[in-house]
Design an enzyme around this catalytic site. Structure first.
Site, PDB file in Angstrom:
ATOM      1  N   ASP A  14       6.596  -3.775  -6.203  1.00 30.40           N
ATOM      2  CA  ASP A  14       6.597  -3.766  -4.255  1.00 30.40           C
ATOM      3  C   ASP A  14       5.782  -5.246  -4.129  1.00 30.40           C
ATOM      4  O   ASP A  14       7.401  -5.206  -3.075  1.00 30.40           O
ATOM      5  CB  ASP A  14       6.178  -2.439  -3.704  1.00 30.40           C
ATOM      6  CG  ASP A  14       6.918  -0.771  -4.017  1.00 30.40           C
ATOM      7  OD1 ASP A  14       7.602  -1.150  -4.663  1.00 30.40           O
ATOM      8  OD2 ASP A  14       5.929  -0.127  -3.745  1.00 30.40           O
ATOM      9  N   ARG A  94     -10.194  -1.399   1.571  1.00 32.50           N
ATOM     10  CA  ARG A  94      -9.006  -1.595   3.261  1.00 32.50           C
ATOM     11  C   ARG A  94      -9.844  -3.137   3.830  1.00 32.50           C
ATOM     12  O   ARG A  94      -8.775  -3.987   4.234  1.00 32.50           O
ATOM     13  CB  ARG A  94      -8.005  -0.957   3.719  1.00 32.50           C
ATOM     14  CG  ARG A  94      -6.460   0.076   2.719  1.00 32.50           C
ATOM     15  CD  ARG A  94      -6.601  -0.898   1.631  1.00 32.50           C
ATOM     16  NE  ARG A  94      -5.427  -0.030   0.713  1.00 32.50           N
ATOM     17  CZ  ARG A  94      -5.687   0.291  -0.810  1.00 32.50           C
ATOM     18  NH1 ARG A  94      -7.133  -0.299  -1.437  1.00 32.50           N
ATOM     19  NH2 ARG A  94      -4.514   0.460  -0.931  1.00 32.50           N
ATOM     20  N   ASP A 123      -2.647   4.116   3.546  1.00 31.63           N
ATOM     21  CA  ASP A 123      -2.957   2.987   3.570  1.00 31.63           C
ATOM     22  C   ASP A 123      -3.055   2.317   4.636  1.00 31.63           C
ATOM     23  O   ASP A 123      -3.099   1.333   5.294  1.00 31.63           O
ATOM     24  CB  ASP A 123      -3.051   2.026   2.583  1.00 31.63           C
ATOM     25  CG  ASP A 123      -4.261   3.058   1.148  1.00 31.63           C
ATOM     26  OD1 ASP A 123      -5.283   2.937   1.629  1.00 31.63           O
ATOM     27  OD2 ASP A 123      -3.767   3.113  -0.142  1.00 31.63           O
ATOM     28  N   SER A 174       0.714   6.101  -9.174  1.00 32.44           N
ATOM     29  CA  SER A 174       0.421   5.269  -8.812  1.00 32.44           C
ATOM     30  C   SER A 174      -1.351   4.949  -8.859  1.00 32.44           C
ATOM     31  O   SER A 174      -1.477   6.049  -7.940  1.00 32.44           O
ATOM     32  CB  SER A 174       0.692   6.071  -6.881  1.00 32.44           C
ATOM     33  OG  SER A 174       0.102   4.684  -5.742  1.00 32.44           O
TER      34      SER A 174
END
Ligand code: ARG
Length: 404
Positions: A14, A94, A123, A174
């Site tokens: 991605d 994050r 996220d 994922s």
């Protein structure tokens, strides 16, 4: 558009497609930034891949030590477990990635930062709220939320544009990993009844021939920070890795849960966090010896709040900081050692000692060295129950056996 943007780059499909796509569709100049928070991988290859995908620059930042000291340690101080179980693996990483994105944006004169999160997850919330908090002047671009690719068409796009992708084995999962553990989503585990297939485990997989013989490991804390493993001093990020490998070999550290995402979706998540769970277990146990009762009770209420704030993207917020100041204040005497016993699938506290702990043997013992003033108890207990006794006499149910 034509902005200069610093993109949080993982090296996966991605974000690689995003590098090119933002250039072609939006006319962006993309600077790819890979932040090493302990996810593993060959960062030189990742850097080259970003350039091959069309980034004008690609940087790698080793943030492992700072991630451990400035993010994991505060979370550990608060024994932070979201919904009582999840040690916030992805949620914690994050905010540090955003700090690095913002710093890079300043270095490169960029006007935006970008991320590869979808619109359904937590996220995106964490990336965007942290960016707003640290740099309200920067735009946040989320190409994967705007494009219409699925996995297949993204691969086609990569092939057409000569973007190098590792697509040898097509994992249906994922996966997000860092020093604090590993999070696994998608594929067969989207049915919450399905047992997680054995091949997803990596950090909690016992070696061939089964888990090692039972053993013990001793963790030393100083003011709430883990500093030694079996007596050997080491930096926190190393300690987490070593302890994780040690307890993970016993198969300890797996979590299988349905959790509440910030965006309102319930989602089935599988985690393996051997080091995180062992450290929280040990730290909370040591607090049991070192914290005064009222501090401990109030702290445990606030711990839940801290975990929720981290999960919900509010790391960079005034309340989270204020709560951290409270947590920090409680840790002054959380110094000592905790012994963990390890056995197949299990890790449990088997002993603790603290030089300035509040456990007083003279008060606790039932043997001859007892120092407790027994005569104080009678009056204390009578007054403690006085209100209930008064209620019982005047209003409460009649004592058992008496007639109405
Ligand atoms: N559910 C977890 C969280 O929100 C993990 C998310 C992991 N992300 C991923 N791409 N697998 O913190």
């Amino acid at each position: 558009m034509g902005a200069r943007v610093v993109l949080a780059y993982s090296g996966g499909l991605d974000t690689s497609v995003a590098v090119r796509w933002m250039g072609e569709e939006w006319g962006c100049e993309v600077i790819a930034l890979a932040v090493d928070v302990g996810q593993g991988g060959d960062f030189e290859t990742i850097r080259k891949r970003a350039l091959a995908a069309g980034a004008i620059e690609a940087e790698v930042i080793d943030a492992r030590a700072r991630y451990a000291s400035d993010f994991i340690v505060p979370a550990l101080r608060a024994n932070a477990l979201y919904e009582g179980r999840y040690p916030l693996v992805s949620a914690l990483s994050r905010p540090i990635i955003v700090e690095e994105l913002v710093a890079a944006a300043r270095r490169h004169g960029a006007t935006a930062v970008g991320h590869g999160c979808t619109g359904k997850g937590n996220d995106q919330v964490r990336f965007e709220v942290s960016t707003r908090a640290l740099a309200p002047d920067l735009d946040v671009l989320a190409p994967t939320r705007d494009w219409s690719f699925n996995r297949e068409t993204a691969m086609d796009y990569a092939a057409e544009h000569g973007i190098p992708i590792e697509q040898t084995k097509k994992s249906p999962y994922s996966i997000d990993e860092n020093l604090w553990g590993r999070a696994i989503e998608c594929g067969a585990i989207e049915d919450p009844w399905n047992q997680a297939p054995d091949d997803i485990w990596l950090l909690t997989r016992p070696p061939e021939g089964g888990p090692p013989a039972p053993s013990e490991v001793v963790i030393g804390f100083e003011a709430g920070v883990p500093v030694t493993l079996d007596g050997t001093a080491m930096p926190v990020h190393e300690l987490i890795e070593k302890l994780g490998a040690r307890v993970g070999a016993y198969g300890f550290g797996r979590i299988d849960m349905v959790e509440n995402r910030r965006v309102g979706i319930k989602s089935r998540e599988v985690y393996e966090c051997p080091g995180a769970l062992a450290l929280i277990l040990a730290h909370a146990d040591l607090e049991g010896v070192c914290l005064e009762r009222d501090v401990m009770r109030e702290k445990s209420r606030l711990e839940t709040r801290v975990a929720e704030m981290i999960y919900d993207g509010l790391w960079h917020s005034p309340l989270r900081r204020a709560l951290d100041a409270f947590m920090l204040d409680t840790q002054e005497f959380v110094t000592g050692e905790v012994r963990l016993a390890l056995d197949a699938g299990r890790c449990y506290v088997s002993g603790r000692r603290a030089p300035r702990g509040l456990y007083d043997h003279g008060l606790a013992t039932y043997d001859a060295s007892d120092t407790f003033r027994h005569r104080d108890a009678e009056g204390f207990v009578r007054l403690w129950g006085l209100s209930v006794e008064t209620w019982a006499r005047r209003q409460g149910a009649p004592p058992a056996g008496s007639e109405q």
